[in-house]
Design a protein around this motif. Structure first.
Motif, short mmCIF file in Angstrom:
data_model
loop_
_atom_site.label_atom_id
_atom_site.label_comp_id
_atom_site.label_asym_id
_atom_site.label_seq_id
_atom_site.Cartn_x
_atom_site.Cartn_y
_atom_site.Cartn_z
N ARG A 139 -6.63 5.37 9.12
CA ARG A 139 -6.65 4.19 9.00
C ARG A 139 -5.41 3.56 8.35
O ARG A 139 -4.89 2.72 8.43
N GLU A 140 -5.24 4.33 7.01
CA GLU A 140 -4.14 4.06 5.97
C GLU A 140 -2.70 4.15 6.90
O GLU A 140 -1.97 3.35 6.55
N GLN A 141 -2.61 5.24 7.29
CA GLN A 141 -1.27 5.41 8.18
C GLN A 141 -1.23 4.37 9.24
O GLN A 141 0.04 3.77 9.53
N TYR A 168 -12.85 -0.17 5.43
CA TYR A 168 -12.49 -0.09 3.92
C TYR A 168 -11.26 0.85 4.21
O TYR A 168 -10.97 1.19 5.14
N LEU A 169 -10.47 1.32 2.88
CA LEU A 169 -9.36 2.01 3.07
C LEU A 169 -9.63 2.75 1.99
O LEU A 169 -10.19 2.74 0.86
N ASP A 170 -9.03 3.91 2.07
CA ASP A 170 -8.76 4.95 0.79
C ASP A 170 -7.45 4.61 0.10
O ASP A 170 -6.35 5.09 0.60
N LEU A 171 -7.66 3.95 -1.15
CA LEU A 171 -6.36 3.43 -1.67
C LEU A 171 -5.33 4.25 -1.95
O LEU A 171 -4.16 4.37 -2.03
N GLU A 172 -6.07 5.44 -2.64
CA GLU A 172 -5.16 6.79 -2.97
C GLU A 172 -4.27 7.27 -1.88
O GLU A 172 -3.14 7.43 -2.03
N ALA A 173 -5.08 7.46 -0.74
CA ALA A 173 -4.21 7.82 0.52
C ALA A 173 -3.25 7.01 0.96
O ALA A 173 -2.20 7.36 1.53
N LEU A 174 -3.67 5.56 0.89
CA LEU A 174 -2.65 4.53 1.07
C LEU A 174 -1.43 4.53 0.47
O LEU A 174 -0.09 4.34 0.75
N LEU A 175 -1.60 4.78 -0.78
CA LEU A 175 -0.36 4.73 -1.91
C LEU A 175 0.46 5.81 -1.47
O LEU A 175 1.63 5.96 -1.56
N GLU A 176 -0.19 6.97 -1.22
CA GLU A 176 0.70 8.25 -0.72
C GLU A 176 1.43 8.27 0.52
O GLU A 176 2.68 8.41 0.60
N THR A 177 0.76 7.29 1.41
CA THR A 177 1.68 7.11 2.82
C THR A 177 2.77 6.14 2.52
O THR A 177 3.71 6.27 3.33
N GLY A 208 -0.50 -4.48 -9.02
CA GLY A 208 0.87 -4.34 -9.87
C GLY A 208 1.66 -3.26 -9.69
O GLY A 208 3.19 -3.74 -9.54
N ASP A 209 1.32 -2.20 -9.38
CA ASP A 209 2.04 -0.98 -9.17
C ASP A 209 2.91 -1.37 -7.80
O ASP A 209 4.42 -0.90 -7.72
N LEU A 210 2.40 -1.87 -6.64
CA LEU A 210 2.95 -2.25 -5.31
C LEU A 210 4.00 -3.44 -5.78
O LEU A 210 5.37 -3.20 -5.31
#
Length: 251
Positions: A139-141, A168-177, A208-210
């Protein structure tokens, strides 16, 4: 297994697969006869579809075709949205990443479009009765891919409407992507996460990080649309429609 039994039990196969049935000389002769009789159709060089037995009159799932031609193919872009069950519109393309297939081809009313596999996308195995199993971007990719290359996924409105349907999304995986993403992609993803913050549980820390990674901008939600009708000040993002209209795509 005899050739006839093989084509009655395998809907899509390659010339290499036939070498497991008989010597290539024998299999090739039987294949040529089957092609002339209409029991087999050629998809592209070295790839075939059975049209006999239980496959008579049946069209193979595009993901099965892509996976058979390249077992390492990764279903991507709009086709990944389809695989995840969130595509807003029906498409007639099968998009996949491949290190083996380089040129687009058409079969059965579907255009097969390969893209480079070299970016090491995040994938998952998905199963279906129609295609068995296939590698599909997560999903994230998929979200990052489609927001980066909306032209490969039916355009930006289709991308936003489809990605917004993810439960839903895995936000940790999204940030890694996103670690190597461009500022334009970060801006688009940030805007969508901001719009979906409640349903996806996106905290202000993530936003905020983004935001902190953005340059001066401005960026464009849709890179093909030069006219600016709306503006997101937080994400320094030019919108192709009014902000109200663009946000309506996310609901």
């Amino acid at each position: 297994m005899k050739f006839k039994e093989y084509i009655e039990s395998h809907q899509v196969f390659t010339a290499d697969d036939l070498r497991t049935v008989a010597t290539w000389g024998t299999a090739r002769a039987q294949l040529q006869r089957a092609l002339k009789a209409g029991e087999v159709e050629r998809v592209r060089r070295g790839a075939y579809v059975s049209k006999t037995g239980k496959f008579t009159g049946e069209t193979p799932d595009p993901f099965l075709v892509a996976r058979t031609i390249d077992p390492d193919a990764v279903v991507s872009y709009h086709s990944a949205l389809v695989a995840h069950g969130v595509a807003h519109n029906v498409g007639f393309e099968c998009s996949f990443r491949s290190a083996r297939v380089r040129s687009p081809f058409e079969y059965g009313g579907v255009r097969y479009v390969p893209y480079d596999l070299g970016d090491n996308p995040q994938t998952q195995a998905m199963r279906s009765k129609s295609y068995g199993s296939a590698r599909v971007t997560t999903r994230e990719q998929t979200l990052v891919d489609c927001l980066t290359h909306p032209g490969r996924a039916g355009g930006m409105e289709e991308v936003v409407r489809s990605c917004s349907a993810f439960p839903y999304l895995d936000l940790e995986a999204l940030l890694e992507t996103l670690k190597d993403a461009s500022s334009s992609t970060l801006s688009r993803v940030g805007w969508l996460l901001d719009a979906k913050r409640e349903s996806w549980g996106v905290g202000e820390d993530v936003l905020g990080d983004l935001e902190s990674l953005l340059g001066k901008g401005p960026y464009r939600l849709d890179p093909k649309v030069k006219e600016t009708k709306g503006w997101s000040s937080r994400w320094r993002l030019c919108l192709p429609e009014t902000e109200e209209e663009a946000l309506s795509w996310t609901s």
